[in-house]
Design an enzyme around this catalytic site. Structure first.
Site, PDB file in Angstrom:
ATOM      1  N   ASP A   1       0.851  -1.182   0.000  1.00 63.77           N
ATOM      2  CA  ASP A   1       0.000   0.000   0.000  1.00 63.77           C
ATOM      3  C   ASP A   1       0.886   1.231   0.000  1.00 63.77           C
ATOM      4  OD1 ASP A   1       1.092   0.299   2.516  1.00 63.77           O
ATOM      5  OD2 ASP A   1      -0.796   0.282   3.608  1.00 63.77           O
TER       6      ASP A   1
ATOM      7  N   ASP B   1      -3.270   4.449   2.794  1.00 64.65           N
ATOM      8  CA  ASP B   1      -3.595   4.792   4.182  1.00 64.65           C
ATOM      9  C   ASP B   1      -3.246   6.255   4.429  1.00 64.65           C
ATOM     10  OD1 ASP B   1      -4.437   2.256   4.887  1.00 64.65           O
ATOM     11  OD2 ASP B   1      -2.503   1.665   5.745  1.00 64.65           O
TER      12      ASP B   1
ATOM     13  N   ASP C   1       1.424   4.778   2.340  1.00 66.44           N
ATOM     14  CA  ASP C   1       1.057   5.368   3.632  1.00 66.44           C
ATOM     15  C   ASP C   1       1.464   6.843   3.677  1.00 66.44           C
ATOM     16  OD1 ASP C   1       0.487   2.676   5.119  1.00 66.44           O
ATOM     17  OD2 ASP C   1       2.493   2.411   4.270  1.00 66.44           O
TER      18      ASP C   1
HETATM   19  P1  GTP Z   1       4.300  -2.410   2.908  1.00 64.30           P
HETATM   20  O1  GTP Z   1       3.056  -1.588   2.919  1.00 64.30           O
HETATM   21  O2  GTP Z   1       4.021  -3.841   2.619  1.00 64.30           O
HETATM   22  O3  GTP Z   1       5.354  -1.852   2.039  1.00 64.30           O
HETATM   23  O4  GTP Z   1       4.924  -2.383   4.375  1.00 64.30           O
HETATM   24  P2  GTP Z   1       4.805  -1.241   5.454  1.00 64.30           P
HETATM   25  O5  GTP Z   1       5.993  -1.327   6.318  1.00 64.30           O
HETATM   26  O6  GTP Z   1       4.515   0.077   4.815  1.00 64.30           O
HETATM   27  O7  GTP Z   1       3.565  -1.749   6.309  1.00 64.30           O
HETATM   28  P3  GTP Z   1       2.147  -1.085   6.626  1.00 64.30           P
HETATM   29  O8  GTP Z   1       1.658  -0.233   5.517  1.00 64.30           O
HETATM   30  O9  GTP Z   1       1.257  -2.210   7.024  1.00 64.30           O
HETATM   31  O10 GTP Z   1       2.391  -0.237   7.909  1.00 64.30           O
HETATM   32  C1  GTP Z   1       3.256   0.890   7.931  1.00 64.30           C
HETATM   33  C2  GTP Z   1       3.553   1.256   9.330  1.00 64.30           C
HETATM   34  O11 GTP Z   1       2.383   1.723   9.960  1.00 64.30           O
HETATM   35  C3  GTP Z   1       4.056   0.076  10.166  1.00 64.30           C
HETATM   36  O12 GTP Z   1       5.103   0.500  10.951  1.00 64.30           O
HETATM   37  C4  GTP Z   1       2.902  -0.279  11.045  1.00 64.30           C
HETATM   38  O13 GTP Z   1       3.334  -0.727  12.304  1.00 64.30           O
HETATM   39  C5  GTP Z   1       2.194   1.043  11.157  1.00 64.30           C
HETATM   40  N1  GTP Z   1       0.775   0.841  11.374  1.00 64.30           N
HETATM   41  C6  GTP Z   1      -0.116   0.179  10.604  1.00 64.30           C
HETATM   42  N2  GTP Z   1      -1.340   0.208  11.160  1.00 64.30           N
HETATM   43  C7  GTP Z   1      -1.204   0.915  12.286  1.00 64.30           C
HETATM   44  C8  GTP Z   1      -2.099   1.333  13.312  1.00 64.30           C
HETATM   45  O14 GTP Z   1      -3.279   1.031  13.311  1.00 64.30           O
HETATM   46  N3  GTP Z   1      -1.565   2.107  14.298  1.00 64.30           N
HETATM   47  C9  GTP Z   1      -0.262   2.464  14.328  1.00 64.30           C
HETATM   48  N4  GTP Z   1       0.207   3.227  15.312  1.00 64.30           N
HETATM   49  N5  GTP Z   1       0.596   2.080  13.407  1.00 64.30           N
HETATM   50  C10 GTP Z   1       0.134   1.328  12.407  1.00 64.30           C
HETATM   51 MN    MN Z   2       2.704   0.384   3.752  1.00 71.54          MN
HETATM   52 MN    MN Z   3      -0.403   0.786   5.583  1.00 69.57          MN
END
Ligand code: GTP
Ligand code: MN
Ligand code: MN
Length: 392
Positions: free
Chosen positions: A204, A316, A206
């Site tokens: 995704d 996100d 972020d």
């Molecule tokens: P990919 O999307 O697969 O590239 O990996 P990513 O590391 O970007 O993972 P992800 O998008 O799932 O999450 C990004 C960061 O946001 C991670 O450090 C998660 O721990 C954090 N995160 C995701 N959901 C939540 C939440 O509900 N609350 C908090 N505080 N952090 C979150």
């Molecule tokens: Mn991500």
């Molecule tokens: Mn995410």
């Protein structure tokens, strides 16, 4: 007999937040195996085992070179009996029997397929499997009621399960930038998650949004979402409002939950395809996207249209007040294990509670302020680790 070339014994500190973990991994065969077992444990509601495998994999990711012999591993932290058995199996037989049998197991395959649907977690997938649903076709014919997220997830299944590229992330960044500056001039956005850590692809995209004047960010998300919706950029969105002040769950003495309470939006973007776009007109992504969205006719079944000019991408969005921005940035940059280890370090080594909102010192009984990630690492008594080295 000692081997002619003596391999060095590796030494790494035991918390992932004390280590520098780049994307350069010299032990992918071992870490892929351990990550698969971690994933299987997480999908089977065995989080403890999942974390143990994640920690073991993270230790191997942090090594400066490939492991050449089992003896090099002695003294490394987080390598439990089970992980060592998997490593030895790969070492002696070229593969781990446990990993290979997990990969082909019907249950694991079904869990992967079903949780690949946005909005479907391990619990729901497990319930469906017990009712005899193992794939998307069986799900569609089952008469199961799907919520709005799951319906969108099923509709855009192929797109969402195709990795998002860095170029797509940048195109979306431009769109979000335009949305944010249109509804609140001066508001700022920053790309977080895996892309901030330097990854070339992600599941995704972020973003963290804030405004340099405290309070100006209140109510921002619905406005951003309305703008995006009006321009035709959203296929799905669910916004949850900020509930940090109401819940006070991060307060003194209470363990910080890893779920935060920021105003956030889980969405599926409709991103116009960019293939005809040369590098020279990259500054016009938003304009071209707008045109593409306005021109496109909605087909009956969007994913089935052979030459549709867009793809679905998970995005996100999180809004943070500037006073919590450093904590939010640190908390949303990841990796998930790095975050988990930071909180564990804070709690067990420092007597502090870290969340994506704040850092509380249980001994001094006060919140520790920070306006940058560097200050948070300093409060925690840790050497600063830049995002590109948080790939634990
Ligand atoms: P990919 O999307 O697969 O590239 O990996 P990513 O590391 O970007 O993972 P992800 O998008 O799932 O999450 C990004 C960061 O946001 C991670 O450090 C998660 O721990 C954090 N995160 C995701 N959901 C939540 C939440 O509900 N609350 C908090 N505080 N952090 C979150
Ligand atoms: Mn991500
Ligand atoms: Mn995410």
């Amino acid at each position: 007999k000692p081997s002619p070339v003596k391999s060095a014994v590796f030494s790494v500190p035991s918390y992932a937040c004390q280590r520098r973990t780049t994307l350069e991994n010299h032990n992918t065969v071992l870490t892929d195996a351990l990550s698969l077992l971690a994933e299987n444990a997480e999908l089977s509601d065995e989080d403890g085992r999942g974390v143990a495998f994640r920690r073991a994999a993270a230790v191997l990711k942090a090594l400066p070179s490939a492991v050449m012999s089992i003896s090099q591993l002695s003294g490394l932290p987080c390598l439990g009996e089970h992980s060592l058995r998997v490593i030895k199996d790969i070492w002696e037989n070229g593969a781990s029997s446990e990993v290979e049998s997990t990969k082909v197991s019907e249950r694991f395959k079904a869990l992967k397929v079903l949780t690949g649907i946005f909005g479907v977690g391990a619990k729901t997938a497990d319930r469906w499997i017990r009712e005899g649903i193992h794939d998307l076709h069986q799900l569609q014919n089952s008469g199961q009621t799907l919520n709005r997220a799951q319906q969108a997830g099923l509709q855009h299944y192929d797109d969402i399960n195709q990795p998002v590229t860095k170029a797509e992330a940048c195109a979306i960044e431009e769109i979000v930038e335009k949305a944010v500056s249109s509804v609140l001039p001066g508001a700022q956005i920053i790309l977080t998650g895996g892309f901030r850590r330097g990854k070339q692809t992600g599941h995704d995209v972020d973003f963290l949004i804030t405004h340099p004047e405290e309070g100006r960010e209140v109510g921002l998300m619905p406005k951003v979402v309305s703008w995006l919706e009006a321009q035709g950029f959203l296929l799905y969105q669910k916004t949850t409002r900020n509930s940090y002040l109401e819940s006070k769950a991060d307060g003194p003495g209470r363990p910080p939950s890893n779920m935060d309470r920021f105003e956030r939006c889980l969405s599926i973007f409709k991103l116009p395809k960019m293939e005809k776009q040369g590098a020279k007109d990259s500054q016009n992504v938003t304009e071209n996207c707008l045109q593409a969205n306005q021109k496109s006719d909605e087909p009956e079944c969007p994913e089935a249209a052979p030459d549709r000019r867009w793809r679905a991408v998970r995005v996100d969005l999180v809004v943070s007040p500037i006073s919590q921005f450093a904590f939010a940035l640190l908390g949303w940059t990841g990796s998930k294990l790095f975050e988990r280890e930071l909180r564990r370090w804070a709690r067990y080594e420092k007597g502090m509670s870290l969340s994506s909102h704040a850092l509380y010192d249980n001994n001094q009984r006060k919140y520790l302020r920070a306006s940058s990630e560097e200050e948070i690492f300093a409060h925690l008594g840790l050497e600063f680790i830049p995002p590109s080295e948080r790939n634990a």
